[in-house]
Design a protein around this motif. Structure first.
Motif, short mmCIF file in Angstrom:
data_model
loop_
_atom_site.label_atom_id
_atom_site.label_comp_id
_atom_site.label_asym_id
_atom_site.label_seq_id
_atom_site.Cartn_x
_atom_site.Cartn_y
_atom_site.Cartn_z
N PHE A 202 0.84 -1.20 0.00
CA PHE A 202 0.00 0.00 0.00
C PHE A 202 0.87 1.25 0.00
O PHE A 202 0.60 2.22 -0.73
N ALA A 203 1.92 1.24 0.83
CA ALA A 203 2.79 2.42 0.92
C ALA A 203 3.48 2.70 -0.40
O ALA A 203 3.69 3.86 -0.78
N GLU A 204 3.83 1.65 -1.14
CA GLU A 204 4.46 1.83 -2.45
C GLU A 204 3.57 2.63 -3.40
O GLU A 204 4.06 3.33 -4.28
N GLU A 205 2.25 2.49 -3.21
CA GLU A 205 1.29 3.19 -4.07
C GLU A 205 0.78 4.47 -3.44
O GLU A 205 -0.15 5.10 -3.96
N GLY A 206 1.38 4.85 -2.30
CA GLY A 206 0.94 6.07 -1.63
C GLY A 206 -0.38 5.94 -0.91
O GLY A 206 -1.01 6.96 -0.58
N LEU A 207 -0.81 4.69 -0.65
CA LEU A 207 -2.07 4.48 0.08
C LEU A 207 -1.81 4.52 1.57
O LEU A 207 -0.81 3.99 2.06
N PRO A 208 -2.70 5.12 2.35
CA PRO A 208 -2.49 5.23 3.80
C PRO A 208 -2.72 3.89 4.50
O PRO A 208 -3.38 3.00 3.96
N GLU A 209 -2.20 3.77 5.71
CA GLU A 209 -2.40 2.54 6.50
C GLU A 209 -3.88 2.30 6.75
O GLU A 209 -4.32 1.15 6.88
N GLU A 210 -4.65 3.40 6.81
CA GLU A 210 -6.09 3.27 7.06
C GLU A 210 -6.82 2.58 5.90
O GLU A 210 -7.99 2.19 6.04
N ALA A 211 -6.14 2.40 4.77
CA ALA A 211 -6.76 1.68 3.64
C ALA A 211 -6.89 0.20 3.93
O ALA A 211 -7.54 -0.53 3.19
N MET A 212 -6.26 -0.26 5.01
CA MET A 212 -6.37 -1.66 5.41
C MET A 212 -7.21 -1.77 6.67
O MET A 212 -6.93 -1.10 7.68
N VAL A 213 -8.24 -2.59 6.62
CA VAL A 213 -9.04 -2.92 7.80
C VAL A 213 -8.59 -4.29 8.29
O VAL A 213 -8.46 -5.23 7.49
N HIS A 214 -8.34 -4.42 9.57
CA HIS A 214 -7.79 -5.67 10.10
C HIS A 214 -8.85 -6.40 10.92
O HIS A 214 -9.44 -5.85 11.85
N ILE A 215 -9.09 -7.67 10.56
CA ILE A 215 -9.95 -8.56 11.34
C ILE A 215 -9.07 -9.68 11.87
O ILE A 215 -8.49 -10.44 11.10
N GLU A 216 -8.98 -9.79 13.18
CA GLU A 216 -8.14 -10.84 13.81
C GLU A 216 -9.02 -12.00 14.24
O GLU A 216 -9.92 -11.85 15.07
#
Length: 339
Positions: A202-216
């Motif tokens: 995601f970072a390589e494409e300039g996408l923020p960490e918030e673009a990932m939703v985490h389900i554990e």
């Protein structure tokens, strides 16, 4: 049980002669050897290998302790280890910790009691306390699917950060700008590393960490995947891409999406990890990050055999990191806006 003395008495020879027939047959006259062998077959005598190994000071058994034998990934690891052991004239005792540090500790104690030749282990106890205690028994071990945290042993693992990045780059190439990451317990380094890899893509494409939703999820199995899928369906707006930390989770998510009438890959693209046999055979063949499981098990066993065999004096501990591979199938193969 029939003992060596029974064979000697029936064959009319000494116990030493029977021992020579079993262990050094070239030292016994052919006629005597044939007579003793005939008695052995008739009585069904089997030598007590454990006692012989105890006298020799070296076991012919190595142990493999994995997180979950219900996961076909570990079955393939065990197959690779068994193949290397068989070629070396050794056997493999396979045990399942069920992701429980307590069960892991019990098995390590059992291995020490039986003085196994060595142990291949995927640790369940991330603190390392169980293995620290096991070290006192001076039994060599090799980490499998995990890097050893010190220079005191060997390990064979896969670059899980790169594996997570492969999944992320693929989803981005398909036009997705966000994704859900479904993991097992985040205490497990594999789950941590695969998340790190996804975020790096995601970072390589300039996408923020918030673009990932985490389900554990609680466990790395299909039932936990179904539960995660139900939680995923409650997210609004619904995610268009899901990356799971292993294929069993992904298959559970797929079941939940199907039950809810959600199309894969039409509405949701899905990526797993491990590339177990069932991934290709799913109702929608699953895109997955392939781990070379058989090679991993074989390589780990070869390192352990080297450390405990004739080459022990020249053995040097090594950390071997294998590379993952993305296998693209129908579960992500769709054209989306911007792809």
């Amino acid at each position: 049980m029939v003992g060596i003395k029974d064979v000697a008495r029936q064959a009319g020879v000494s116990v030493g002669t029977v021992s020579n027939v079993i262990n050094r047959p070239e030292m016994v006259a052919e006629a005597t050897r044939d007579r003793v062998q005939a008695v052995i077959e008739r009585l069904g005598y089997v030598r007590q290998e454990s006692a012989r190994q105890l006298r020799a000071g070296r076991s012919r058994i190595i142990s493999l302790l994995v997180l979950d034998m219900a996961n076909p990934f570990f079955v393939d690891v065990a197959s690779g280890a068994e193949r290397a052991a068989r070629e070396a004239g050794l056997g493999v005792m396979v045990c399942n910790s069920a992701q429980s540090p307590e069960e892991e500790a019990d098995y390590l104690s059992l291995f020490a009691e039986h003085r196994v030749r060595g142990v291949l282990v995927t640790p369940a106890d991330v603190t390392g306390a169980n293995l620290e205690g096991f070290r006192r028994h001076d039994i060599p071990f090799v980490f499998v699917d995990r890097e050893v945290p010190s220079s005191d042993g060997c390990s064979v693992s896969v670059d899980d950060i790169e594996g997570g990045a492969l999944a992320g780059r693929h989803l981005i190439a398909q036009g997705h700008r966000s994704a859900v990451y479904v993991s097992g317990p985040m205490l497990l380094p594999q789950c941590q590393d695969r998340r790190t890899g996804l975020l790096s893509a995601f970072a390589e494409e300039g996408l923020p960490e918030e673009a990932m939703v985490h389900i554990e999820a609680e466990r790395l199995d299909v039932a936990s995947g179904r539960d995660a899928g139900a939680r995923l369906l409650g997210i609004s707006p619904r995610p268009t891409a899901v990356f799971c930390a292993n294929d069993l989770l992904a298959l559970g998510v797929l079941q939940a999406l199907f039950a809810a009438g959600v199309s894969v890959p039409g509405e949701v693209a899905l990526v797993g990890y491990d590339d177990i046999e069932f991934a290709a055979a799913a109702a929608v063949p699953l895109t997955s990050v392939r781990q070379p499981a058989f090679r991993m098990g074989r390589t780990a066993a070869e390192l352990l055999i080297e450390e405990t065999g004739d080459e022990a004096a020249t053995h040097q501990h090594r950390r071997i990191v294998l590379q993952p591979e993305l296998v693209v199938r129908d579960s992500t193969f769709t054209s989306r806006p911007g792809a």
